[in-house]
Design a protein around this motif. Structure first.
Motif, short mmCIF file in Angstrom:
data_model
loop_
_atom_site.label_atom_id
_atom_site.label_comp_id
_atom_site.label_asym_id
_atom_site.label_seq_id
_atom_site.Cartn_x
_atom_site.Cartn_y
_atom_site.Cartn_z
N ILE A 1 0.87 -1.16 0.00
CA ILE A 1 -0.11 0.02 -0.02
C ILE A 1 0.95 1.28 -0.14
CG2 ILE A 1 -1.69 1.27 1.42
CD1 ILE A 1 -2.79 -1.31 2.29
N PHE A 2 1.87 1.34 0.91
CA PHE A 2 2.89 2.49 0.91
C PHE A 2 3.52 2.52 -0.41
CE2 PHE A 2 3.09 1.77 5.74
CZ PHE A 2 1.86 2.65 5.98
N TYR A 3 3.98 1.43 -1.01
CA TYR A 3 4.77 1.55 -2.56
C TYR A 3 3.86 2.31 -3.56
CZ TYR A 3 7.07 0.09 -6.67
OH TYR A 3 7.89 0.12 -7.76
N GLN A 4 2.45 1.71 -3.28
CA GLN A 4 1.65 2.39 -4.49
C GLN A 4 1.22 3.76 -4.08
OE1 GLN A 4 -1.70 -0.64 -3.91
NE2 GLN A 4 -1.05 -1.93 -5.68
N ARG A 5 1.25 3.88 -2.95
CA ARG A 5 0.95 5.61 -2.56
C ARG A 5 2.17 6.24 -3.10
NH1 ARG A 5 2.58 7.13 3.46
NH2 ARG A 5 4.31 6.69 2.30
N ASP A 6 3.18 5.93 -2.63
CA ASP A 6 4.40 6.77 -3.29
C ASP A 6 4.59 6.88 -4.72
OD1 ASP A 6 5.25 7.02 -0.63
OD2 ASP A 6 6.64 5.58 -0.49
N TRP A 7 3.93 5.80 -5.47
CA TRP A 7 4.10 5.82 -6.54
C TRP A 7 3.00 6.61 -7.39
CZ3 TRP A 7 7.47 3.80 -10.21
CH2 TRP A 7 6.96 3.93 -11.64
N ARG A 8 1.80 6.71 -6.83
CA ARG A 8 1.02 7.95 -7.10
C ARG A 8 1.41 9.09 -7.12
NH1 ARG A 8 -2.75 4.26 -4.71
NH2 ARG A 8 -2.71 5.57 -2.91
N ILE A 9 1.85 9.52 -5.67
CA ILE A 9 2.41 10.82 -5.48
C ILE A 9 3.46 11.35 -6.23
CG2 ILE A 9 3.24 12.24 -3.63
CD1 ILE A 9 1.50 10.65 -1.57
N THR A 10 4.50 10.64 -6.29
CA THR A 10 5.93 11.14 -6.97
C THR A 10 6.13 10.51 -8.45
OG1 THR A 10 6.93 9.43 -5.96
CG2 THR A 10 6.80 11.46 -4.65
N GLY A 11 5.60 9.37 -8.75
CA GLY A 11 6.00 8.80 -9.95
C GLY A 11 7.21 7.73 -9.93
N ASN A 12 7.89 8.07 -8.85
CA ASN A 12 9.07 7.20 -8.55
C ASN A 12 9.23 7.05 -7.04
OD1 ASN A 12 11.29 5.65 -8.63
ND2 ASN A 12 12.61 7.41 -9.94
N PRO A 13 8.83 5.83 -6.71
CA PRO A 13 8.97 5.71 -5.21
C PRO A 13 10.15 5.60 -4.45
CG PRO A 13 8.14 3.73 -6.28
CD PRO A 13 8.22 4.56 -7.33
N TYR A 14 11.29 5.69 -5.34
CA TYR A 14 12.67 5.33 -4.89
C TYR A 14 13.42 6.57 -4.66
CZ TYR A 14 11.90 0.56 -5.81
OH TYR A 14 11.78 -0.83 -6.08
N GLN A 15 12.91 7.65 -5.02
CA GLN A 15 13.12 9.16 -4.92
C GLN A 15 12.66 9.87 -3.97
OE1 GLN A 15 13.97 11.37 -8.32
NE2 GLN A 15 15.55 9.84 -9.18
#
Length: 71
Positions: free
Chosen positions: A46-60
């Motif tokens: 869930i946190f990974y998908q949230r970060d992907w939606r917000i920033t487009g790249n969850p690793y940065q």
């Protein structure tokens, strides 16, 4: 004597360490970063998908400025 096991132990230890070192390089090559998120648990996904939606790249990592303002 006891020191005769050192070469065999060294070979086994190096063979067990190779995958851990190789994963670092493979993730850098494939994903563009050296680390991979652990998504075993439901909340981690869930946190990974949230970060992907917000920033487009969850690793940065980004701060609150990445979250768009509501109107």
């Amino acid at each position: 004597m006891w020191f005769e096991i050192i070469p065999a132990f060294s070979i086994v230890a190096v063979c067990l360490a190779i995958p851990h070192v190789a994963v670092f390089g493979l993730n850098k090559l494939v994903n563009g970063n050296a680390f991979r998120r652990d998504t075993v648990e439901r909340y981690d996904r869930i946190f990974y998908q949230r970060d992907w939606r917000i920033t487009g790249n969850p690793y940065q990592p980004t701060g609150l400025d990445a979250i768009p303002n509501e109107e």
